[in-house]
Write an enzyme that holds these catalytic residues in place. Structure first.
Site, PDB file in Angstrom:
ATOM      1  N   ARG A 161       0.844  -1.207   0.000  1.00 41.13           N
ATOM      2  CA  ARG A 161       0.000   0.000   0.000  1.00 41.13           C
ATOM      3  C   ARG A 161       0.877   1.254   0.000  1.00 41.13           C
ATOM      4  O   ARG A 161       0.547   2.264  -0.611  1.00 41.13           O
ATOM      5  CB  ARG A 161      -0.950   0.012   1.208  1.00 41.13           C
ATOM      6  CG  ARG A 161      -1.704   1.324   1.297  1.00 41.13           C
ATOM      7  CD  ARG A 161      -2.963   1.316   2.158  1.00 41.13           C
ATOM      8  NE  ARG A 161      -2.993   0.389   3.248  1.00 41.13           N
ATOM      9  CZ  ARG A 161      -2.299   0.530   4.400  1.00 41.13           C
ATOM     10  NH1 ARG A 161      -1.529   1.570   4.598  1.00 41.13           N
ATOM     11  NH2 ARG A 161      -2.408  -0.389   5.332  1.00 41.13           N
ATOM     12  N   TYR A 200     -14.656  17.102 -16.610  1.00 39.73           N
ATOM     13  CA  TYR A 200     -15.092  15.709 -16.699  1.00 39.73           C
ATOM     14  C   TYR A 200     -16.283  15.470 -15.755  1.00 39.73           C
ATOM     15  O   TYR A 200     -16.260  15.928 -14.607  1.00 39.73           O
ATOM     16  CB  TYR A 200     -13.891  14.830 -16.340  1.00 39.73           C
ATOM     17  CG  TYR A 200     -14.193  13.366 -16.233  1.00 39.73           C
ATOM     18  CD1 TYR A 200     -14.506  12.623 -17.361  1.00 39.73           C
ATOM     19  CD2 TYR A 200     -14.155  12.721 -15.004  1.00 39.73           C
ATOM     20  CE1 TYR A 200     -14.778  11.277 -17.268  1.00 39.73           C
ATOM     21  CE2 TYR A 200     -14.426  11.370 -14.898  1.00 39.73           C
ATOM     22  CZ  TYR A 200     -14.741  10.646 -16.032  1.00 39.73           C
ATOM     23  OH  TYR A 200     -15.014   9.319 -15.929  1.00 39.73           O
ATOM     24  N   ASP A 209      -5.808  19.128 -15.066  1.00 40.04           N
ATOM     25  CA  ASP A 209      -6.150  17.786 -15.519  1.00 40.04           C
ATOM     26  C   ASP A 209      -5.711  17.705 -16.987  1.00 40.04           C
ATOM     27  O   ASP A 209      -6.322  18.330 -17.862  1.00 40.04           O
ATOM     28  CB  ASP A 209      -7.663  17.564 -15.370  1.00 40.04           C
ATOM     29  CG  ASP A 209      -8.086  16.151 -15.780  1.00 40.04           C
ATOM     30  OD1 ASP A 209      -7.369  15.516 -16.570  1.00 40.04           O
ATOM     31  OD2 ASP A 209      -9.157  15.696 -15.334  1.00 40.04           O
ATOM     32  N   LYS A 237      -6.802   6.559 -19.826  1.00 45.43           N
ATOM     33  CA  LYS A 237      -6.992   7.066 -21.172  1.00 45.43           C
ATOM     34  C   LYS A 237      -5.696   6.914 -21.978  1.00 45.43           C
ATOM     35  O   LYS A 237      -5.211   5.825 -22.128  1.00 45.43           O
ATOM     36  CB  LYS A 237      -7.502   8.505 -21.105  1.00 45.43           C
ATOM     37  CG  LYS A 237      -8.590   8.735 -20.021  1.00 45.43           C
ATOM     38  CD  LYS A 237      -9.888   7.982 -20.290  1.00 45.43           C
ATOM     39  CE  LYS A 237     -10.825   7.943 -19.076  1.00 45.43           C
ATOM     40  NZ  LYS A 237     -11.133   9.217 -18.457  1.00 45.43           N
TER      41      LYS A 237
END
Ligand SMILES: *Cc1c(COP(=O)(O)O)cnc(C)c1O
Length: 383
Positions: free
Chosen positions: A49, A101, A173, A198
């Site tokens: 983690r 988005y 972004d 993406k």
């Protein structure tokens, strides 16, 4: 590292052969924990983690692509956005672009209003934005450029400078351009965010996010929340993205070459009302696009003549373009934002932004451009 060209960085940074075996490709460290020689004595890895060697390689490579000092990858793009929200002191003010988005809008309007204060504004007009920033006094400015799906472009350098002047951080972004076509940190932004789902991964087989930045203070905060909350990316997914990243440059060139061709075709088409693509001279911010981007990307938005019925007929008759959410993969996709990706935005708000029922978004893949045009032509014939 700065001297290396992009095409070389994506192959070699974080891509050193395995020092133990000489394996040319990095192993997938599919492990949750690491042996310690004595309590607290380890090789920098304690628990996956917090750290994982496969993830470290990916982070090194991604940092290099954005000319950043630090990078953290997360389980999704929205997990990366969530970490930024947690990093801010409670009650922070976020001045956010009004055409972001859909999932970002949902996160900011439905999840975080209990912790922070949000205002959504047009970020394409620098003068109007200056008045907003002076009045709202934000802690953080959130830009998405080009936006999704209207491909509106904001001036990263001008807005970052204004934010800095008013003591605010700027997040960009950069998902739509990928690090190949745009590097916001070089233009004054403080943090770059990517949905690696993406273009960065590019093969539509991983969901992931990334944050890149230069500040050690931000690194300490993001690491704390990443470790405390736990939205880390798995070793296998990190490995897949590291693999996908190697071809980012060649993929982006082909995405763009096809998109330029298709945008020109659509602009001439009798059944198309309007085409939005930053590479077209008709794009209202074509000059700004040329200034701050190294290319125009693979996303095209267009307005079909007609409404929901014509759109539906068109969408049911494309074959190479798959009707699906998401974008940035090697395969071409087509999306109807009003029904699909942006359905979480109320209709009035959506239409206020220009997302009408005849708006169609293309994520142009890396197939042969003429084959793609033939596919569109077949669908247009059925409308
Ligand atoms: C997809 C996307 C996100 C969210 O990323 P996920 O990986 O789906 O969580 C954020 N911003 C943009 C521009 C996107 O396209």
């Amino acid at each position: 590292m700065k001297e290396m060209k992009f095409e070389t960085k994506v192959i070699h940074v974080g891509g050193e052969p395995d020092p133990v075996t000489g394996a040319i490709m990095p192993p997938i460290f599919q492990t949750s924990t690491y042996v310690q020689s004595s309590p607290g004595e380890h090789k920098g890895y304690e628990y996956t983690r917090s750290h994982n060697p496969t993830r470290t390689r990916l982070q090194e490579c991604l940092a290099a692509t954005e000319n950043a000092k630090h990078c953290f990858v997360t389980a999704s793009g929205l997990a990366a956005s969530t970490l930024i929200m947690h990093m801010l002191p409670k009650g922070s003010k976020i001045l956010c672009g009004d055409d972001v988005y859909g999932g970002t809008y949902r996160l900011f309007s439905k999840v975080f209003p209990e912790i922070h204060q949000f205002k959504f504004v047009d970020t394409t007009n620098v003068t109007a934005f200056e008045a907003e920033i002076a009045a709202f006094k934000p802690t953080l400015v959130w830009l998405e450029t080009p936006t999704n799906p209207l491909l509106k472009i904001s001036d990263i350098a001008a807005i970052s400078a204004l934010a800095k002047k008013h003591g605010a951080l700027t997040v960009v972004d950069n998902t739509f351009m990928s690090p190949y076509f745009q590097n916001p940190l070089d233009q004054g932004a403080d943090i770059v965010l990517h949905s690696m789902t993406k273009f960065i991964n590019g093969h539509s087989d991983v969901v992931g996010g990334a944050l890149m930045f230069n500040s050690d203070e931000i690194r300490d905060k993001i690491f704390f929340y990443q470790n405390a909350i736990g939205p880390c990316q798995s070793p296998f997914d990190s490995w897949l993205v590291l693999r996908g990243l190697k071809t980012l440059a060649v993929r982006m060139k082909q995405h763009e070459q096809n998109a330029l061709k298709i945008a020109a075709y659509l602009e001439r088409h009798a059944k198309v009302d309007r085409v939005v693509y930053p590479g077209l001279k008709s794009h209202p911010q074509h000059e700004l696009a040329k200034k701050q981007m190294k290319g125009f990307g693979g996303m095209i938005t267009f307005f079909l003549k007609g409404g929901i019925e014509e759109s539906r007929r068109f969408l049911e008759n494309v074959h190479l373009f798959a009707l699906a959410e998401s974008l940035g993969g090697v395969e071409s996709l087509v999306d109807h934002p009003a029904i699909m990706t942006h359905a979480s935005i109320p209709k009035e708000v959506r239409e206020g932004l220009g997302i009408y029922d005849n708006l169609i978004r293309l994520s142009v893949g890396i197939e042969d451009g003429d084959d793609l045009i033939r596919d569109l032509e077949t669908a247009f014939a059925k409308v």
